[in-house]
Design a protein around this motif. Structure first.
Motif, PDB file in Angstrom:
ATOM      1  N   PRO A 308     -13.879  28.989  -1.444  1.00 21.39           N
ATOM      2  CA  PRO A 308     -13.102  29.056  -0.521  1.00 21.39           C
ATOM      3  C   PRO A 308     -11.997  29.444  -0.215  1.00 21.39           C
ATOM      4  O   PRO A 308     -11.153  29.921   0.694  1.00 21.39           O
ATOM      5  N   ALA A 309     -10.740  29.462  -1.454  1.00 24.95           N
ATOM      6  CA  ALA A 309      -9.758  28.949  -1.812  1.00 24.95           C
ATOM      7  C   ALA A 309      -9.834  31.371  -1.352  1.00 24.95           C
ATOM      8  O   ALA A 309      -8.794  31.753  -0.181  1.00 24.95           O
ATOM      9  N   LEU A 310     -10.922  32.348  -1.598  1.00 22.76           N
ATOM     10  CA  LEU A 310     -10.793  32.981  -1.544  1.00 22.76           C
ATOM     11  C   LEU A 310     -10.749  33.637   0.526  1.00 22.76           C
ATOM     12  O   LEU A 310      -9.452  34.099   1.112  1.00 22.76           O
ATOM     13  N   LYS A 311     -11.686  33.271   0.915  1.00 22.25           N
ATOM     14  CA  LYS A 311     -11.512  32.875   2.897  1.00 22.25           C
ATOM     15  C   LYS A 311     -10.059  32.640   2.846  1.00 22.25           C
ATOM     16  O   LYS A 311     -10.017  33.095   3.958  1.00 22.25           O
ATOM     17  N   ILE A 312      -9.252  31.113   2.572  1.00 18.32           N
ATOM     18  CA  ILE A 312      -8.176  30.632   3.408  1.00 18.32           C
ATOM     19  C   ILE A 312      -7.325  31.752   2.896  1.00 18.32           C
ATOM     20  O   ILE A 312      -6.224  32.173   3.620  1.00 18.32           O
ATOM     21  N   GLY A 313      -7.261  32.214   1.492  1.00 16.18           N
ATOM     22  CA  GLY A 313      -5.876  33.173   1.696  1.00 16.18           C
ATOM     23  C   GLY A 313      -5.987  34.476   2.109  1.00 16.18           C
ATOM     24  O   GLY A 313      -5.634  35.008   2.891  1.00 16.18           O
ATOM     25  N   PHE A 314      -7.037  35.282   2.248  1.00 14.68           N
ATOM     26  CA  PHE A 314      -7.116  36.451   3.299  1.00 14.68           C
ATOM     27  C   PHE A 314      -6.903  36.444   4.346  1.00 14.68           C
ATOM     28  O   PHE A 314      -6.368  36.924   5.023  1.00 14.68           O
ATOM     29  N   THR A 315      -7.364  35.101   5.008  1.00 10.79           N
ATOM     30  CA  THR A 315      -6.693  34.518   6.789  1.00 10.79           C
ATOM     31  C   THR A 315      -5.057  34.284   6.542  1.00 10.79           C
ATOM     32  O   THR A 315      -4.844  34.611   7.578  1.00 10.79           O
ATOM     33  N   VAL A 316      -4.855  34.224   5.706  1.00 11.89           N
ATOM     34  CA  VAL A 316      -3.110  32.871   6.154  1.00 11.89           C
ATOM     35  C   VAL A 316      -2.189  34.584   5.757  1.00 11.89           C
ATOM     36  O   VAL A 316      -1.560  35.127   6.550  1.00 11.89           O
ATOM     37  N   MET A 317      -3.489  35.986   4.646  1.00 13.47           N
ATOM     38  CA  MET A 317      -2.741  37.368   4.338  1.00 13.47           C
ATOM     39  C   MET A 317      -2.692  38.084   5.556  1.00 13.47           C
ATOM     40  O   MET A 317      -1.644  38.927   6.190  1.00 13.47           O
ATOM     41  N   GLY A 318      -4.038  37.645   6.398  1.00 13.75           N
ATOM     42  CA  GLY A 318      -3.905  38.500   7.396  1.00 13.75           C
ATOM     43  C   GLY A 318      -3.199  38.643   8.420  1.00 13.75           C
ATOM     44  O   GLY A 318      -2.371  38.668   9.217  1.00 13.75           O
ATOM     45  N   LEU A 319      -3.105  36.981   9.018  1.00 13.90           N
ATOM     46  CA  LEU A 319      -2.200  36.212  10.142  1.00 13.90           C
ATOM     47  C   LEU A 319      -0.554  36.687   9.724  1.00 13.90           C
ATOM     48  O   LEU A 319       0.059  37.099  10.475  1.00 13.90           O
TER      49      LEU A 319
END
Length: 470
Positions: A308-319
């Motif tokens: 879950p941390a990876l999914k949230i983190g990659f999304t935040v970084m992409g945006l």
């Protein structure tokens, strides 16, 4: 009296402090080295990226160094070699000498970044393993912040040599601290030191039954005949875990977050902050955010989990990278309102927070968990080498990309990578919290899908039941 497990965690995590100090230091020192030696853009990139070249060589060498000497002694030698490289950089008389000793520094960092997470994973109980390895990442972020603060202090006089020299203090602390910690029980068992391995486990777990059970699991995992590269050639399941480790480290680096560390003053200059002190103050803010967000990762690692941390983190970084590209493009045209510059700083900090709570620690945790015992040195050597190769490519191409495809397009490129990594995480990355290393290995070698190798037997039965009813 200091808890023995705490001593192990702190001493090994000091390797992360050196890693972070070296990352953070160069962003502050580079402008002053550039002015003193009048070096080109490509030479600036090489001062940054030759450290990663050395780290790549260190990671490759540590495949056999860690197997022969053990994780503890590898950490000690990493500290000694880092001290030699730091002395060379401090007294470098020209860029050629600087580049040579940056490689030496990197070689030591490559050893430490390999050995420390591996050592912590093998020493930790399954219930706190993620937190322990995340503590290593916390020390990386603390090192970055301390380097930014040190750089800001010495920036007042432009003394970049002292920026390097202060690294000798934590290096000495690392070498002395590691001297007092035990060798890994899993390494000891793999080398035939069974009695010592049992004693170390008993000291760490403080429960004879738990230590005995864990020791028997280790013995069972040692029954695999091949090891290292021979196991890689012979076993397709091991090749899958090596491939996963390589992919994870590639993903961590191509988020683009390390360019915010290496080139923070340059990025803040593009955002409209022209003085050295303004740029260094912004850089310190990034370091503070990195440390603060890493505490989130420590809390999440063994409760919420890695995936879950990876999914949230990659999304935040992409945006975040997408928005940062837009803001910098507007500022550089000269027509943006003043608050856009401050928004760019805030956006960079959001990106760093997304990284610190996800890819920064979770990738190191996963890479140390998914490899089988007889192939752990080889598997982690491959993934760590990919980390440094990717890191080197980023450091050596960022300024060139800015000049070639443009500022906004460069950051948008990293945004696209992050969105791709969300999908890869969903499809292939396992959740490994609360599962013993030996259970993960058993699932891997049984041919389970990669995203399911962290499931307990009970969870696997539940998954089969769901599929049967669907």
């Amino acid at each position: 009296m200091l808890n023995y497990n705490t001593l192990v965690s702190v001493a090994a995590s000091l390797a992360g402090l050196l890693f972070g100090l070296d990352i953070g230091l160069i962003s502050g020192a580079l402008p002053f080295i550039t002015n003193e030696w009048s070096i080109t853009i490509h030479q600036q990139e090489w001062i940054v990226s030759t450290m990663m070249l050395g780290a790549t060589l260190g990671s490759i060498s540590n495949n056999w160094l860690s197997a022969i000497l053990g994780r503890k002694r590898s950490l000690m030698w990493g500290g000694i070699i880092f001290a030699l490289g730091t002395l060379g950089c401090t007294f470098a008389s020209n860029i050629e000498v600087m580049l040579v000793f940056r490689v030496v520094q990197g070689f030591a960092i490559g050893i430490a970044s390999f050995a420390a997470p591996l050592y912590l994973s093998e020493m930790s109980d399954k219930s706190v393993r993620g937190r322990r390895i995340a503590t290593y990442q916390l020390m990386v972020t603390v090192g970055i912040l301390l380097a930014f603060l040190s750089d800001t202090w010495f920036a007042q006089t432009g003394n970049w040599r002292m920026m390097f020299a202060v690294l000798l203090i934590p290096t000495a602390i690392l070498v002395v601290s590691v001297y007092f910690i035990p060798r890994s029980p899993r390494w000891l068992a793999s080398r035939g030191y069974m009695q010592e391995a049992q004693q170390v486990l008993l000291t760490l777990r403080m429960d004879e039954r738990a230590a005995s059970t864990e020791f028997q699991e280790i013995i069972a995992s040692l029954k695999v005949k091949q090891s290292g590269f021979a196991l890689f050639k012979a076993n397709k399941n091991f090749r899958r875990s090596v491939g996963l480790g390589i992919a994870l480290q590639f993903m961590q680096q191509f988020t683009g977050m390390n360019i915010l560390m290496y080139y923070a003053p340059k990025i803040f200059e593009m955002a409209g902050f022209t003085s050295n002190m303004q740029q260094m103050f912004g850089t310190v803010l990034v370091g503070v955010a990195f440390v603060a967000a890493t505490f989130i990762a420590i809390a999440m690692a063994d409760s919420w989990g890695r995936k879950p941390a990876l999914k949230i983190g990659f999304t935040v970084m992409g945006l975040g990278m997408f928005c940062l590209g837009l803001l910098l493009k507007s500022v550089l045209t000269g027509h943006a309102p003043v608050y856009f510059s401050y928004l760019a700083v805030v956006t960079a900090i959001v990106c760093i927070c997304g990284y610190a709570m996800s890819a920064a620690p979770m990738v190191w945790i996963l890479c140390s968990e998914v490899q089988p015992l007889k192939g752990r040195d080889f598997g982690i050597a491959c993934s760590t080498t990919m980390n440094w190769i990717s890191n080197m490519v980023l450091g050596a191409t960022f300024l060139t990309l800015l000049n070639g495809i443009g500022t906004a397009q460069t950051f948008w490129l990293y945004a696209v990578f992050n969105f791709i990594f969300v999908a890869v995480t969903v499809l292939f990355v396992p959740e490994t919290k609360g599962v013993t290393l030996e259970s993960i290995e058993a699932n891997l070698m049984a041919g389970k899908e990669l995203r399911y190798i962290g499931l307990s037997q009970q969870e696997q039965e539940g998954l089969k039941s769901q599929h049967a009813h669907s």
